[in-house]
Design an enzyme around this catalytic site. Structure first.
Site, PDB file in Angstrom:
ATOM      1  N   ASP A 175       0.812  -1.215   0.000  1.00 44.63           N
ATOM      2  CA  ASP A 175       0.000   0.000   0.000  1.00 44.63           C
ATOM      3  C   ASP A 175       0.854   1.278   0.000  1.00 44.63           C
ATOM      4  O   ASP A 175       1.880   1.342   0.665  1.00 44.63           O
ATOM      5  CB  ASP A 175      -0.905   0.021   1.239  1.00 44.63           C
ATOM      6  CG  ASP A 175      -1.954  -1.082   1.202  1.00 44.63           C
ATOM      7  OD1 ASP A 175      -1.730  -2.071   0.482  1.00 44.63           O
ATOM      8  OD2 ASP A 175      -2.983  -0.948   1.891  1.00 44.63           O
ATOM      9  N   HIS A 220      -9.016   0.118  -2.511  1.00 42.13           N
ATOM     10  CA  HIS A 220      -9.264   1.560  -2.544  1.00 42.13           C
ATOM     11  C   HIS A 220      -9.362   2.110  -3.963  1.00 42.13           C
ATOM     12  O   HIS A 220      -9.713   3.267  -4.140  1.00 42.13           O
ATOM     13  CB  HIS A 220      -8.181   2.292  -1.751  1.00 42.13           C
ATOM     14  CG  HIS A 220      -8.450   2.307  -0.276  1.00 42.13           C
ATOM     15  ND1 HIS A 220      -9.080   3.353   0.352  1.00 42.13           N
ATOM     16  CD2 HIS A 220      -8.214   1.380   0.670  1.00 42.13           C
ATOM     17  CE1 HIS A 220      -9.198   3.067   1.646  1.00 42.13           C
ATOM     18  NE2 HIS A 220      -8.676   1.877   1.857  1.00 42.13           N
TER      19      HIS A 220
END
Lengths: 467, 613
Positions: free
Chosen positions: A55, A116
């Site tokens: 991430d 996301h």
């Protein structure tokens, strides 16, 4: 795409300076990126050597730190496992930079989708607001979301070496006893940005070696005691006796996916069959791949996240075995040490956002897989798909006939007594006799970029600050 | 004719429509186009129609009003020049009373801009009354705006008006609300600067005293700047007789609020420069020492930043006996931020102290700070060492600090290592080959294999600079073999270091070295299995071609550039290009990898382009 064009190079330079590019240029880049990504399969095949990152979450300056530590694009090959946006203050610059690099150097960088990368999530966690704030309209957000729909769902790294070349450097003072000698087979190496080796684990050929978890730092498991050449010979060099003469045999592929596994997916080919060009659904295989987490349970469990599932060691081992994988690399969960291997090193979480949300105090890591030199026959095409030379590499196809030879219990790991016919030969070798050895894994750990490299004044109160 | 009239009316109609539009963006756009509209209307109609209209449109979003306030500042030309400038005052007066600070700030800015263009009668008749109206308004927002409007008219006003301006300002200083007093304090320093000394002494010092005794620390801290302005305005020889100033100064130093002390600390050098020498020695030195020992880390950080500036004003004896001991204590301050602030400043003392005192006082401090556990402290010291070097010479510096520097070269914080790397060529040039080979050489080579990419990259730059210092032959013996050895590393990220090093070193190498060492290695790397290496070879080739084109049989390109004697190369160097490089580039242009083809083509293009011109 080699004619990258100076416009694109200019855009990259501008984004590297953390300045957003104009809206029409965003539109153009997004259009080109879609053209490129649409050609990629749901599971992109990537050749080692490659550096796998987790991430990013809009922490632009930490992404720059990542490049400073790991090397720049195009010099270093990268695979980013999603979650480029949200939470951090520079989602826009981070994602657009990665996207521009993808368009400019499609063979050097691979982007896959995270949970996301979705319209619904980005409207809640910051990316939408950031676009609105920086451009005054949601157009850029819309362009980016269209690109999200085209991002691959996973990647398969092939040709990774099972051993590492030991890195020169002094050991970290705290861990001197745990370093494996340089002449043994190095399976895992952890380096910090201090030019120190935090851990180095030898592949142990006489017992299950994959149980070390760097986060627990158990010195007994690292077993630096068996470095004698007679012992390593079979486990390492080339497994010449049984299968093939090609040096540096690959130890099975590595599947990279943002979240994890899905009860609806038992082979990688099933991922390939999904229709991915859509918003991330609320349930189903595509959702699970982006949302699931490994957990210390048996079988499948409900995820507290409300999407995806929890899955246990048995699921991972079964999946790896069935698909001839040596490792699953995934992101999606904050780990304070930057990476965490689980289930006897059959799955690893890689996290690349140091000091997550600018407050968690965690370090970040990237995972380097070295080349084994046997992938010379493969030629990547610009669209990221494999050329004709590699057509035979379909994972499902070399699973079938050998099940009887495999260990029935994945827990037994690679504990093979004869220590001899242990490694797969070439890709064509169809008689695997034990669980795949994990690839050699070099974790580079790094910390958040210091304040003054963030383009913000250091924390020195100006006098007017009081007024 | 009638149609014509309609045409003329059209723009204002559009403007009024858009000004009343529901969409803020449209209204904002309309405001930004005010100048164009005014131009279309002509000066007279702008005065008679547009300005009155704007006068009434202060009920809007703050964003629109901010824009309006700003636009009006540039409007003098549209209303018919300075002689009509006063018509703009009325809308701006309204805007200066708005609640939103941003709107008021812009309005004040524009008012001051317009005032500059008004004639003296206009200032007397229109501007000063406006300032008075704002100063006496009921609501504090107008008064805050008023404090910023005194400077512009003051210099252009008649003495009686000046006097009443001062009186009105005095009322603002005595205002009931701290918001107004704060702004009055803020602007007083500027106001003082345009007054003669006598008036400052008679009228402004009492205002200052009033503010300095304010019960709000946020007001008191602003008086530091006023004090400086007063001290600068009053001739130094008159200062010591002004007891009130000194009392005020002392009480500021000892203010119970750390924010006030922080302000004093932050402005210490300025204060010291504004007052006379006697005050510096009698009052400021003890105050400085006291602030160095302040209980608040923020204050200590601020005063640490003033060390070189203030110490330069002191006599040697005072500095050594009264100030240095306290500075030395800061080295082991509890707060890492204080130590870091000291780290950036302390080197600045070296030129002031001179060689001997630097050795006896500063070097021990450096040694300790180089071992500080907080990396910023170490980094700050290292990055300022050059100042010290200039004073005591590299030899002494290296003798005393080299062990510490070598230790830092293996610092955990890679940015500290980077700072050291940048410092190495300077050290090398002063230390000489022998010393360097003994102490630093292995260090430089180890950076080539650092775990951090940026360090590996910087280390190649470092090697180039070292080659410049020690010459090609040394490089050929000491550097080139090690660089070439990196090309055999099993990890492609480290093999790449060889390519980087070749690219940076090329201009510093001689033809012989390139032919015998560099090109053979490139021949190997051109067949590397990893495309990333192959395209970096292509990039290196581009630079090698560029270098060889200019390279004579003896010497290096870098030396030529320095001597300012460009060369066209020699036959042998051109032969190397065509025989050893171009064939490989051709091969790379046929590579399977797209990036390799791209960089190879670019490199080959560079050659053919140059041949054509």
């Amino acid at each position: 795409m080699s004619s990258g064009g100076s416009d694109l190079d200019k855009a990259i330079a501008q984004l590297r300076a953390c300045r957003p590019i104009p809206e029409n240029q965003v539109r153009e880049v997004c259009y080109k990126a879609r053209e490129l990504l649409i050609e990629e399969g749901n599971v992109v095949t990537v050749d080692a050597p490659v550096t796998i990152c987790g991430d990013i979450h809009g922490q632009f300056h930490d992404l720059m730190e990542l490049f400073r530590v790991g090397g720049d694009v195009p010099d270093t090959n990268y695979l980013f496992m999603g979650d480029f946006v949200d939470r951090g203050f520079y989602s826009l610059e981070s994602f657009l930079l990665l996207l521009c690099l993808k368009v400019r150097y499609p063979d050097r960088i691979t982007l896959i989708r995270g949970n996301h990368e979705s319209r619904q999530i980005t409207t809640v966690y910051g990316f939408y607001d950031e676009c609105l704030r920086k451009y005054g309209s949601a157009n850029v957000w819309r362009h980016c979301c269209e690109v999200f729909d085209y991002l691959a769902l996973g990647a398969l790294v092939i040709g990774a070496s099972t051993t590492l070349t030991p890195t020169d450097g002094p050991p970290a003072p705290t861990n001197t006893t745990q370093l494996a000698p340089l002449d043994s087979e190095i399976e895992i190496e952890t380096l910090n940005a201090a030019n120190e080796i935090m851990y180095r684990y030898a592949r142990d050929s006489s017992q299950a070696s994959n149980s070390q978890q760097p986060s627990t730092q158990s010195p007994s498991a690292s077993s630096p005691t068996i470095p004698t050449p007679s012992n390593i010979g079979p486990a390492g060099t080339s497994a010449t006796s049984s299968s093939s003469g090609s040096p540096g045999t690959p130890g099975g592929a590595i599947l990279c996916v943002h979240g994890g596994l899905s009860p609806l997916i038992d082979t990688i080919d099933k991922i390939r069959l999904l229709d991915r060009k859509q918003e991330v659904p609320h349930e189903g295989a595509m959702c699970d791949l982006l949302w699931s987490d490994p957990d210390e349970i048996d079988g499948w469990g409900l995820s507290p996240r409300g999407a995806g599932f929890l899955f246990g060691a048995d699921i991972v081992k079964c999946f790896n075995y069935k698909n001839d994988l040596s490792l699953i690399a995934r992101a999606h969960q904050l780990v304070m040490e930057g990476f965490k291997e689980m289930f006897e090193s059959s799955i690893v979480t890689v996290w690349s956002a140091p000091n997550y949300c600018y407050r968690c105090g965690n370090v970040a890591a990237i995972l380097e897989l070295e080349e084994d030199g046997s992938n010379a026959g493969f030629v990547r095409r610009s669209n990221g798909e494999r050329g004709a030379g590699a057509g035979g590499w379909i994972l499902g196809s070399n699973v079938g006939p050998n099940t009887s030879n495999r260990h029935s219990s994945p827990g037994a790991g690679n504990g093979n007594g004869n220590g001899n016919a242990n490694r797969l030969g070439a890709l064509t070798d169809s008689v695997p006799q034990r669980r795949r050895d994990g690839p050699g894994r070099r974790y580079r750990v790094f910390e958040a970029a210091p304040q003054d490299s963030r383009g913000m004044p250091a924390k020195k109160p100006v006098a007017d600050y009081f007024l | 004719m009638e149609a014509n009239q309609n045409d003329e009316l059209y723009p204002i109609a559009v403007l009024i429509d858009e000004l009343k539009h529901d969409d803020v963006l449209l209204r904002l756009n309309a405001i930004h186009r005010l100048g164009t509209i005014a131009l279309a209307l002509g000066a007279e109609r702008t005065r008679e129609e547009l300005i009155p209209f704007l006068d009434e449109s202060v009920e809007d979003e703050d964003e629109v009003l901010t824009a309006l306030s700003e636009e009006l500042g540039n409007f003098v030309e549209y209303v018919g020049g300075p002689e009509y400038g006063h018509v703009l005052l009325s809308p701006l007066e309204n805007l200066a009373a708005i609640e939103e600070p941003l709107v008021r700030e812009k309005a004040v800015e524009s008012l001051n801009k317009i005032c500059e263009q008004l004639s003296q009668p206009q200032v007397e008749e229109s501007f000063i009354p406006l300032v008075f109206r704002l100063s006496k308004a009921d609501w504090f927002t107008s008064k805050i705006s008023a404090t910023g409007l005194y400077n512009a008219p003051y210099t252009r006003a008649t003495p009686p008006s000046q006097e009443s301006l001062r009186q009105h300002y005095g009322q603002l200083v005595h205002d009931d609300t701290p918001m107004v007093r704060r702004q009055a304090a803020n602007n007083l320093a500027k106001f003082i600067k345009i007054m003669p000394a006598t008036i400052v002494i008679e009228e402004m010092i009492p205002l200052f005293q009033h503010l300095a005794a304010d019960d709000q620390d946020s007001v008191r801290l602003l008086t530091v700047d006023i004090l400086i302005a007063i001290a600068e305005a009053v001739p130094k020889e008159q200062q010591s007789s002004r007891g009130v100033l000194l009392t005020a100064l002392r009480s500021l130093f000892e203010d119970k609020s750390w924010r006030v002390r922080y302000m004093v600390a932050d402005r210490f050098e300025k204060i010291a420069k504004a007052v006379d020498e006697e005050v510096v020695n009698r009052d400021l030195v003890p105050a400085f020492v006291k602030l160095l020992k302040d209980t608040e880390a923020e204050v200590r950080s601020a005063i640490a930043g003033q060390i070189p500036g203030f110490c330069a004003l002191l006599e040697r004896e005072t500095l050594l006996h009264d100030v240095m001991p306290s500075i030395e204590e800061l080295v082991s301050d509890q707060s890492q931020h204080v130590r870091a602030a000291l780290g950036t400043q302390i080197s600045g003392l070296a030129p002031i102290l001179g060689k001997d005192e630097t050795i006896s006082h500063l070097l021990p401090m450096f040694l300790q700070m180089l071992k500080d556990e907080f990396p910023d402290v170490r980094l700050n010291i290292i990055s300022k060492l050059e100042l010290v070097n200039n004073v005591i010479g590299i030899e002494l510096l290296s003798q005393s600090l080299l062990p510490a520097i070598v230790q830092l070269a293996e610092d955990k914080q890679w940015r500290v290592r980077l700072a050291i790397i940048e410092y190495v060529p300077l050290l090398a040039s002063q230390l000489g080959v022998k010393f360097f080979d003994e102490k630093l050489s292995s260090l430089c080579m180890s950076w080539l294999g650092d775990t951090v990419f940026s360090i590996r990259e910087a280390s190649t730059q470092n090697l180039k600079k070292l080659t410049e210092v020690f010459g090609v032959e040394w490089a050929n013996d000491a550097i080139v073999p090690k660089v070439m050895a990196m090309g055999q590393h099993p990890n492609y990220l480290y093999r790449m270091t060889t390519c980087f090093a070749v690219s940076t070193l090329a201009p510093a190498l001689s033809l012989d070295v390139i032919e015998k060492s560099i090109l053979p290695m490139m021949d190997k790397l051109v067949n590397d299995e990893i495309p990333n290496i192959r395209f970096n070879v292509a990039k290196s080739y581009a630079i090698l071609i560029d270098t060889l084109k200019q390279l004579p049989e003896e010497g290096t390109v870098l030396a030529l550039q320095k001597a300012g004697t460009p060369s066209q190369g020699c036959q042998k160097s051109h032969e190397l290009i065509t025989k050893s490089i171009l064939p490989n580039l051709e091969k790379l242009q046929q590579d399977d990898d797209v990036d390799v083809r791209y960089f190879a083509t670019t490199a080959a293009q560079g050659f053919t382009d140059a041949m054509q011109t």
